[in-house]
Design an enzyme around this catalytic site. Sequence first.
Site, PDB file in Angstrom:
ATOM      1  N   LEU A  64      31.502 -14.632  -8.679  1.00 47.68           N
ATOM      2  CA  LEU A  64      30.279 -13.486  -9.491  1.00 47.68           C
ATOM      3  C   LEU A  64      29.510 -13.051  -9.185  1.00 47.68           C
ATOM      4  O   LEU A  64      28.543 -13.006 -10.182  1.00 47.68           O
ATOM      5  CB  LEU A  64      31.079 -12.322 -11.044  1.00 47.68           C
ATOM      6  N   ALA A  65      29.423 -12.853  -7.641  1.00 48.62           N
ATOM      7  CA  ALA A  65      27.537 -12.608  -7.686  1.00 48.62           C
ATOM      8  C   ALA A  65      27.160 -11.719  -7.203  1.00 48.62           C
ATOM      9  O   ALA A  65      27.615 -10.157  -7.477  1.00 48.62           O
ATOM     10  CB  ALA A  65      27.346 -13.120  -6.049  1.00 48.62           C
ATOM     11  N   HIS A  66      25.521 -11.310  -8.877  1.00 47.48           N
ATOM     12  CA  HIS A  66      25.226 -10.507  -9.194  1.00 47.48           C
ATOM     13  C   HIS A  66      23.484 -10.605  -9.459  1.00 47.48           C
ATOM     14  O   HIS A  66      23.293 -11.528  -8.563  1.00 47.48           O
ATOM     15  CB  HIS A  66      26.059  -9.701  -9.845  1.00 47.48           C
ATOM     16  N   ALA A  67      22.738  -9.373  -9.250  1.00 50.41           N
ATOM     17  CA  ALA A  67      21.468  -9.541  -9.768  1.00 50.41           C
ATOM     18  C   ALA A  67      21.176  -8.540 -10.762  1.00 50.41           C
ATOM     19  O   ALA A  67      22.385  -7.450 -10.947  1.00 50.41           O
ATOM     20  CB  ALA A  67      20.539  -9.681  -8.822  1.00 50.41           C
TER      21      ALA A  67
END
Length: 149
Positions: A64-67
């Site tokens: 779950l890629a996020h920033a």
Amino acid sequence: MSLPPLPESAIVLAAEAHDWRAAVILAGEALTRSGSAKVEYSGEMIRMIEQNGPYVVIAPGLALAHARPGPEVIADGLSIVTLATPVNFGHPHNDPVSVVLGLAIASADTHLAAVAAVANVFNDSSAIADLAAATTAHQVQEIMGAVEL
């Protein structure tokens, strides 16, 4: 909070990525295509993983890629990339990853709720395998509960 929007333009199936960075870039490009994030958001997601390690690999085969919310986010959005060949993120238990979700959230107030809403989809133990096997964007939307069945 319900899931962020998941339009067909944010879904990429059977993609090729030579490493985790390329996989995250694909997820970021899908967020950009759908109007949720600026091009720079991919770099922010990569920076978070470089700084904090592979914490985004939240289950076997799933990242779950996020920033953080910031100027790179235009609107809440979700992207899903399935990989033809899984890649390693460096997680000791959950590598390799075959499904990468990109998450862009515009408000810090709703960021954790959005992550929780996405994670709830994966209470169904078959969801990751079902996503990895999906052959159409509509199937992905159904699995994620992003469309009415």
